[in-house]
Design a protein around this motif. Sequence first.
Motif, PDB file in Angstrom:
ATOM      1  N   MET A 170     -25.486  88.846  61.160  1.00 39.08           N
ATOM      2  CA  MET A 170     -26.677  89.530  60.707  1.00 39.08           C
ATOM      3  C   MET A 170     -26.259  90.782  59.950  1.00 39.08           C
ATOM      4  SD  MET A 170     -30.362  90.317  61.897  1.00 39.08           S
ATOM      5  CE  MET A 170     -30.337  88.600  62.151  1.00 39.08           C
ATOM      6  N   LEU A 171     -26.896  91.016  58.822  1.00 43.62           N
ATOM      7  CA  LEU A 171     -26.578  92.185  58.002  1.00 43.62           C
ATOM      8  C   LEU A 171     -27.386  93.404  58.450  1.00 43.62           C
ATOM      9  CD1 LEU A 171     -26.581  90.519  54.466  1.00 43.62           C
ATOM     10  CD2 LEU A 171     -24.604  91.119  55.873  1.00 43.62           C
ATOM     11  N   GLU A 172     -26.805  94.566  58.239  1.00 42.71           N
ATOM     12  CA  GLU A 172     -27.477  95.815  58.606  1.00 42.71           C
ATOM     13  C   GLU A 172     -28.815  95.965  57.876  1.00 42.71           C
ATOM     14  OE1 GLU A 172     -26.348 100.402  57.954  1.00 42.71           O
ATOM     15  OE2 GLU A 172     -24.892  99.272  59.156  1.00 42.71           O
ATOM     16  N   LYS A 173     -28.865  95.555  56.617  1.00 40.96           N
ATOM     17  CA  LYS A 173     -30.119  95.690  55.857  1.00 40.96           C
ATOM     18  C   LYS A 173     -31.231  94.830  56.458  1.00 40.96           C
ATOM     19  CE  LYS A 173     -29.316  92.199  52.327  1.00 40.96           C
ATOM     20  NZ  LYS A 173     -29.360  91.892  50.908  1.00 40.96           N
ATOM     21  N   ASP A 174     -30.873  93.681  57.051  1.00 37.56           N
ATOM     22  CA  ASP A 174     -31.873  92.824  57.698  1.00 37.56           C
ATOM     23  C   ASP A 174     -32.420  93.485  58.965  1.00 37.56           C
ATOM     24  OD1 ASP A 174     -31.495  90.822  55.746  1.00 37.56           O
ATOM     25  OD2 ASP A 174     -29.801  89.993  56.875  1.00 37.56           O
ATOM     26  N   ILE A 175     -31.533  94.115  59.722  1.00 32.57           N
ATOM     27  CA  ILE A 175     -31.960  94.809  60.938  1.00 32.57           C
ATOM     28  C   ILE A 175     -32.842  95.999  60.562  1.00 32.57           C
ATOM     29  CG2 ILE A 175     -31.171  96.082  62.974  1.00 32.57           C
ATOM     30  CD1 ILE A 175     -28.579  94.320  62.783  1.00 32.57           C
ATOM     31  N   GLU A 176     -32.466  96.711  59.513  1.00 35.72           N
ATOM     32  CA  GLU A 176     -33.252  97.863  59.064  1.00 35.72           C
ATOM     33  C   GLU A 176     -34.638  97.436  58.582  1.00 35.72           C
ATOM     34  OE1 GLU A 176     -32.684 101.846  56.311  1.00 35.72           O
ATOM     35  OE2 GLU A 176     -31.024 100.443  56.543  1.00 35.72           O
ATOM     36  N   ALA A 177     -34.715  96.336  57.856  1.00 35.33           N
ATOM     37  CA  ALA A 177     -36.014  95.826  57.394  1.00 35.33           C
ATOM     38  C   ALA A 177     -36.884  95.425  58.586  1.00 35.33           C
ATOM     39  CB  ALA A 177     -35.814  94.637  56.447  1.00 35.33           C
ATOM     40  N   TYR A 178     -36.259  94.859  59.606  1.00 40.99           N
ATOM     41  CA  TYR A 178     -36.986  94.484  60.822  1.00 40.99           C
ATOM     42  C   TYR A 178     -37.528  95.736  61.513  1.00 40.99           C
ATOM     43  CZ  TYR A 178     -37.953  92.241  65.300  1.00 40.99           C
ATOM     44  OH  TYR A 178     -38.562  91.773  66.440  1.00 40.99           O
ATOM     45  N   LEU A 179     -36.720  96.784  61.579  1.00 40.84           N
ATOM     46  CA  LEU A 179     -37.162  98.050  62.160  1.00 40.84           C
ATOM     47  C   LEU A 179     -38.395  98.575  61.440  1.00 40.84           C
ATOM     48  CD1 LEU A 179     -36.722 100.652  63.922  1.00 40.84           C
ATOM     49  CD2 LEU A 179     -35.361 101.493  61.990  1.00 40.84           C
ATOM     50  N   VAL A 180     -38.350  98.602  60.134  1.00 42.20           N
ATOM     51  CA  VAL A 180     -39.470  99.102  59.330  1.00 42.20           C
ATOM     52  C   VAL A 180     -40.739  98.296  59.628  1.00 42.20           C
ATOM     53  CG1 VAL A 180     -40.340  99.375  56.965  1.00 42.20           C
ATOM     54  CG2 VAL A 180     -37.985 100.027  57.524  1.00 42.20           C
ATOM     55  N   ARG A 181     -40.605  96.985  59.679  1.00 42.83           N
ATOM     56  CA  ARG A 181     -41.759  96.112  59.928  1.00 42.83           C
ATOM     57  C   ARG A 181     -42.343  96.326  61.320  1.00 42.83           C
ATOM     58  NH1 ARG A 181     -41.904  90.549  61.705  1.00 42.83           N
ATOM     59  NH2 ARG A 181     -39.664  90.675  61.606  1.00 42.83           N
ATOM     60  N   ARG A 182     -41.476  96.381  62.327  1.00 44.53           N
ATOM     61  CA  ARG A 182     -41.942  96.547  63.711  1.00 44.53           C
ATOM     62  C   ARG A 182     -42.590  97.913  63.923  1.00 44.53           C
ATOM     63  NH1 ARG A 182     -43.492  94.134  66.955  1.00 44.53           N
ATOM     64  NH2 ARG A 182     -42.232  94.518  68.778  1.00 44.53           N
ATOM     65  N   VAL A 183     -42.040  98.939  63.296  1.00 45.97           N
ATOM     66  CA  VAL A 183     -42.635 100.274  63.407  1.00 45.97           C
ATOM     67  C   VAL A 183     -44.014 100.280  62.749  1.00 45.97           C
ATOM     68  CG1 VAL A 183     -42.432 102.660  62.584  1.00 45.97           C
ATOM     69  CG2 VAL A 183     -40.455 101.530  63.654  1.00 45.97           C
ATOM     70  N   ARG A 184     -44.119  99.656  61.589  1.00 44.58           N
ATOM     71  CA  ARG A 184     -45.409  99.577  60.894  1.00 44.58           C
ATOM     72  C   ARG A 184     -46.439  98.838  61.742  1.00 44.58           C
ATOM     73  NH1 ARG A 184     -44.196  96.718  56.247  1.00 44.58           N
ATOM     74  NH2 ARG A 184     -43.113  98.558  55.528  1.00 44.58           N
ATOM     75  N   GLU A 185     -46.016  97.775  62.411  1.00 43.43           N
ATOM     76  CA  GLU A 185     -46.919  97.017  63.287  1.00 43.43           C
ATOM     77  C   GLU A 185     -47.457  97.879  64.428  1.00 43.43           C
ATOM     78  OE1 GLU A 185     -44.562  93.694  64.572  1.00 43.43           O
ATOM     79  OE2 GLU A 185     -44.756  92.654  62.647  1.00 43.43           O
ATOM     80  N   ARG A 186     -46.702  98.897  64.825  1.00 45.99           N
ATOM     81  CA  ARG A 186     -47.133  99.802  65.898  1.00 45.99           C
ATOM     82  C   ARG A 186     -47.888 101.012  65.366  1.00 45.99           C
ATOM     83  NH1 ARG A 186     -44.269  99.381  71.127  1.00 45.99           N
ATOM     84  NH2 ARG A 186     -45.008 101.505  71.369  1.00 45.99           N
ATOM     85  N   GLY A 187     -48.224 100.992  64.080  1.00 46.77           N
ATOM     86  CA  GLY A 187     -48.992 102.085  63.495  1.00 46.77           C
ATOM     87  C   GLY A 187     -48.156 103.260  63.041  1.00 46.77           C
ATOM     88  N   GLY A 188     -46.856 103.060  62.921  1.00 46.64           N
ATOM     89  CA  GLY A 188     -45.963 104.141  62.509  1.00 46.64           C
ATOM     90  C   GLY A 188     -45.391 103.939  61.122  1.00 46.64           C
ATOM     91  N   VAL A 189     -44.497 104.846  60.765  1.00 47.77           N
ATOM     92  CA  VAL A 189     -43.817 104.810  59.469  1.00 47.77           C
ATOM     93  C   VAL A 189     -42.334 105.061  59.716  1.00 47.77           C
ATOM     94  CG1 VAL A 189     -43.660 105.859  57.182  1.00 47.77           C
ATOM     95  CG2 VAL A 189     -45.867 105.759  58.334  1.00 47.77           C
ATOM     96  N   ALA A 190     -41.482 104.328  59.005  1.00 50.88           N
ATOM     97  CA  ALA A 190     -40.031 104.516  59.110  1.00 50.88           C
ATOM     98  C   ALA A 190     -39.513 104.964  57.745  1.00 50.88           C
ATOM     99  CB  ALA A 190     -39.355 103.222  59.548  1.00 50.88           C
TER     100      ALA A 190
END
Length: 89
Positions: free
Chosen positions: A1-21
């Motif tokens: 797994m690439l770091e950029k994929d993990i980072e994109a996942y972080l951004v998406r999951r944070v957005r789903e919780r009403g936040g911003v990354a």
Amino acid sequence: MLEKDIEAYLVRRVRERGGVAYKFVSPAHRGVADRVVCLPGQTWFVEVKRPGGRLTGLQTLFGREMQRLGQRYIVVWSKEEIDAWLSSL
């Protein structure tokens, strides 16, 4: 797994919780965390690494400095760690 994929996942999951990354880049201060994650009522400095990756010396120093200052700081190494971290909040 690439770091950029993990980072994109972080951004998406944070957005789903009403936040911003926010992407955090500080040319004058190397080693800063990859993302500043703002969730309702709290802000985190988040360093993203791929499994098997490693922190640089400057990244380690940044993490220690944030902890010394009483800031919320975390290093996430996988999508599973992101889910566990967000579930713990």
